[in-house]
Design a protein around this motif. Sequence first.
Motif, short mmCIF file in Angstrom:
data_model
loop_
_atom_site.label_atom_id
_atom_site.label_comp_id
_atom_site.label_asym_id
_atom_site.label_seq_id
_atom_site.Cartn_x
_atom_site.Cartn_y
_atom_site.Cartn_z
N LEU A 169 0.81 -1.21 0.00
CA LEU A 169 0.00 0.00 0.00
C LEU A 169 0.85 1.27 0.00
CD1 LEU A 169 -3.02 0.53 0.01
CD2 LEU A 169 -2.94 0.66 2.48
N ARG A 170 1.91 1.26 0.79
CA ARG A 170 2.75 2.44 0.93
C ARG A 170 3.29 2.90 -0.45
NH1 ARG A 170 5.67 6.07 4.81
NH2 ARG A 170 6.99 7.11 3.29
N LEU A 172 2.03 2.41 -3.33
CA LEU A 172 0.97 2.93 -4.19
C LEU A 172 0.64 4.37 -3.81
CD1 LEU A 172 -1.43 -0.16 -4.19
CD2 LEU A 172 0.14 0.53 -6.01
N ILE A 173 0.85 4.69 -2.54
CA ILE A 173 0.45 6.00 -2.03
C ILE A 173 1.59 7.02 -2.09
CG2 ILE A 173 -0.09 7.11 0.20
CD1 ILE A 173 -2.17 4.68 0.44
N ASP A 174 2.84 6.54 -2.00
CA ASP A 174 3.94 7.51 -2.13
C ASP A 174 4.51 7.55 -3.56
OD1 ASP A 174 5.71 5.38 -2.39
OD2 ASP A 174 6.51 5.53 -0.36
N GLY A 175 3.95 6.73 -4.44
CA GLY A 175 4.34 6.82 -5.85
C GLY A 175 5.58 6.02 -6.22
N THR A 177 5.81 2.65 -6.26
CA THR A 177 5.49 1.41 -6.96
C THR A 177 5.75 1.59 -8.45
OG1 THR A 177 3.80 0.79 -5.37
CG2 THR A 177 3.63 -0.20 -7.54
N ARG A 178 6.44 0.65 -9.04
CA ARG A 178 6.65 0.68 -10.49
C ARG A 178 5.67 -0.29 -11.15
NH1 ARG A 178 9.77 5.18 -11.59
NH2 ARG A 178 11.80 5.05 -10.62
N PHE A 179 4.69 0.27 -11.81
CA PHE A 179 3.83 -0.54 -12.65
C PHE A 179 4.61 -0.89 -13.92
CE2 PHE A 179 0.98 1.69 -9.88
CZ PHE A 179 -0.15 0.90 -9.74
N ALA A 181 4.12 -0.07 -16.91
CA ALA A 181 4.31 1.12 -17.75
C ALA A 181 5.33 2.09 -17.16
CB ALA A 181 2.97 1.83 -17.96
N ASP A 182 5.72 1.87 -15.89
CA ASP A 182 6.69 2.76 -15.24
C ASP A 182 8.12 2.22 -15.30
OD1 ASP A 182 4.46 4.24 -14.41
OD2 ASP A 182 4.34 3.20 -12.48
N GLY A 359 0.10 -4.14 -12.74
CA GLY A 359 -0.51 -3.28 -13.75
C GLY A 359 -1.76 -2.65 -13.19
#
Lengths: 716, 155
Positions: A169-170, A172-175, A177-179, A181-182, A359
């Motif tokens: 979760l962290r 996803l919220i602090d940005g 996480t590399r999806f 596409a990232d 994703g």
Amino acid sequence: MSPLPQALAAHPELDRWVRVDAESTITVFTGKVELGQGLLGALARIAADELDVALARVHVQTADTLHGLDERFTAGSLSMMDSGTALRQASCEVRALLLELAAERLGVGIERLDVADGTIFDADGGASVSYWELAGGRPLRRLASGAFEPKPAPAHHEVGSSARNRPDLRGLIDGTTRFVADLREEGMVHGRVVRPPSPAATLLSLDDGPVRELEGVIAVVRRGSFVGVLAEREEQAVAGAELARRRARWSQEETLPAAGTLAAWLRAQPSEAFPIRDGVPEAGVVVAEDSETAWTHWASYSRPYLMHASIGPSAAMALWGRGHLTIWTHSQGVYPLREALAQALGLELEAIRALHVVGPGCYGHNGADDAAFDAALLAMAAPGRPVLLKWSRADEHQWEPYGSPALVELRAVLDEEGRIADWSHEVWGTTHRRRPMADGSPNLLAGEHLEPPLARRGPTPFLAKEAGIHRNATPIYEFPRSRVVKHFVAAMPLRTSSLRSLGAYANVFAIESFMDELAAQSELSPLAFRLAHLGDARAREVLETAADTAGWDGAPSALAGRGSGIALARYKNSAAYAAVVVSLRVDDATAAISLERIVIAADCGEVVDPSGAINQLEGGALQSASWTLKEQVSFDATSVTSVDWDSYPILRFSEVPAVDTRLLDRPGLPFLGAGEATQGPTAAAIANAVADAVGLRLRDTPFTPARVREAALAAA
Amino acid sequence: MSAELELHVNGRREKVRVDPATPLLAVLRNDLGLTAAKYGCGLEQCFACAVLVDGEATTSCATPVERFVGRRIVTLEGLAADGALDPVQLAFLEEEAAQCGYCIPGMIIGAVALLRRESAPTEAQIRAALDPHLCRCGTHPRILKAVRRAAGQQT
């Protein structure tokens, strides 16, 4: 000795599931993937509870063909039932083995030993040794035996309950996480595809000279009607693809069903009929005619093509070099994808590694696998350089495999007491199963555009229990007589595959709407009418809990334009039970339906992560509300015309009702998958609430204001 | 035709050499490595790409980067101060307001912009502010709770 859980029996090597790391942590493996359903957190809790280690020490490694834990697809709400059950058993066996090692090391009887956060200690003496001292960084080399039992129910959650729920979760919220596409790799280049303008289009010519001259363009890949552009920078790939699109000439064909007659189209297609017995289609059995039955009530219901409509378009990264392909993908099944890619590209399985990277939520088989193949085709034009391939919004809207349309025809006989004496359910649909390797062919989108196209087998009817078109066609209620028939339509003018809940959405929508229509003919309320036909005690409790929580007794609404409705199902007749009560308002002037409140009651068996289960149940209900009120793939004779969020609108914040969920926890009972349980009941509860509010019965989704007006005109 | 542009991002001046017509989103993600803002549609329809521009939640997917010269841009990565999450981020964490998480960076940006404009927003104001933001997982109830929590209200 208990039989091993299925996934553990298939992969009994304990080292495949649990690794005591060199550095005071535990890594657990799963062949499933995180889709936003909270798998990582739930599996970590299970392992932490069973192994007696702090949750923070547990890391979960999701599907990667390098690890060999092939659990096929993360689908069917089976993550917990499959992987969770297997991991619980594997963890308990690993703990037992470590206790044996400790007893030997400490020279004391195993019965004197206990574990606290990975340290095994002699309860009487004080000597201790940790998991990591015993086995850190070393494989156990033991097979699961079934000789050990997981802890009894009251011991679950001892470790997990006080800690954070989702370790992911962290990020996803602090940005951080590399999806997919990232992803950013040294030497990475960017790819885009130029899809045909319509499903049956073929490329006549492509003047790609000007595209190749654009700054940064590395390659234009053309194979038959497949066109892709590779460039150093992302905006250069986008510009190259746009120019190629303008320089391409296509032949097109009118192959799509006439608009507005999808249900009639399904009914008119050649189809194969299968009687369903106990949820299983009987092959080779002629469907018995029912011309003898004097049906007293009948109605038909339908849903159109629906999109998964992931909030981010599909993407993949591929690296090709020295005969080896690596694919970073948000596919739901990296192993079947690897098989499909091997077949499509003429490679050995060992020449391909497919690993999962998160994703955008997919809710079934979306464009992820197709994007992986696109990336592979482009990567082969740039050996040694990682290719990040992204679809555009229009690519995703026009080319993802849609959820299948459905037509359900129901008939019933009510006896003199107003009870259902006989019941008939017939359902028509196209396939829900075109994932990679279904029917043995790759089923990857670009394969249809290559010249020659990849071999395509099927679609064939899905004959498994509670699968595809007939999922939840078997009612949860007990009727003296009933028949259920599945009609498989092979034609696929638009590609269809698995969308959250498969056939269950349409079947439950139809059954639970019809139950209300029949209740209206009896003396009973919708609630009492259901209970009068319902034997399953867990189902009854779920139904009654939903009604109680909503403060609704089933009596007709006293307020004009406002109403409530209830619906119930047990997903697949084997997973979670869910009942939904919807309260809504129908605007007299605009004919718009506004949801006011959704109440959910669910029995998911033992609940490992209540917050995660509620997130899935509520998310499913809101997604179903969006399908039911707003969604349909639109098209003309040639092309799909739903190409963006304006032409395929989904539910927005201004339309979201209050949502309230009650979980009936069943400690010690098996996990029951929850992720798809609310799809069907929500749709029917909305239809039933509309009927309660304004006396109009809506039987075809979506319930747009135009549909409400049509129903009003028909009634008048 | 690339040009050197100076952008003000997350409190720093950043020089980038890009085609000035490139959308801001691509520059943030590819040139500055700030991948929290997401590509969702490229059409300004979903707000997955939202960033703060002079304090307003603004889509970055379709507007050329040259139009942002001289503006103060803040991405999700720029909200945390010295590693401590912004109160809105903490509220999202507390409410577990994410499923797949793809839309969440844009949601947090939208909520931050709202709360800077309106410290005690009404329910209608919260919903209106987030209405342009699409979520496909149906996480809306928790996102609403998180915004209420961040505003110091009953969730």
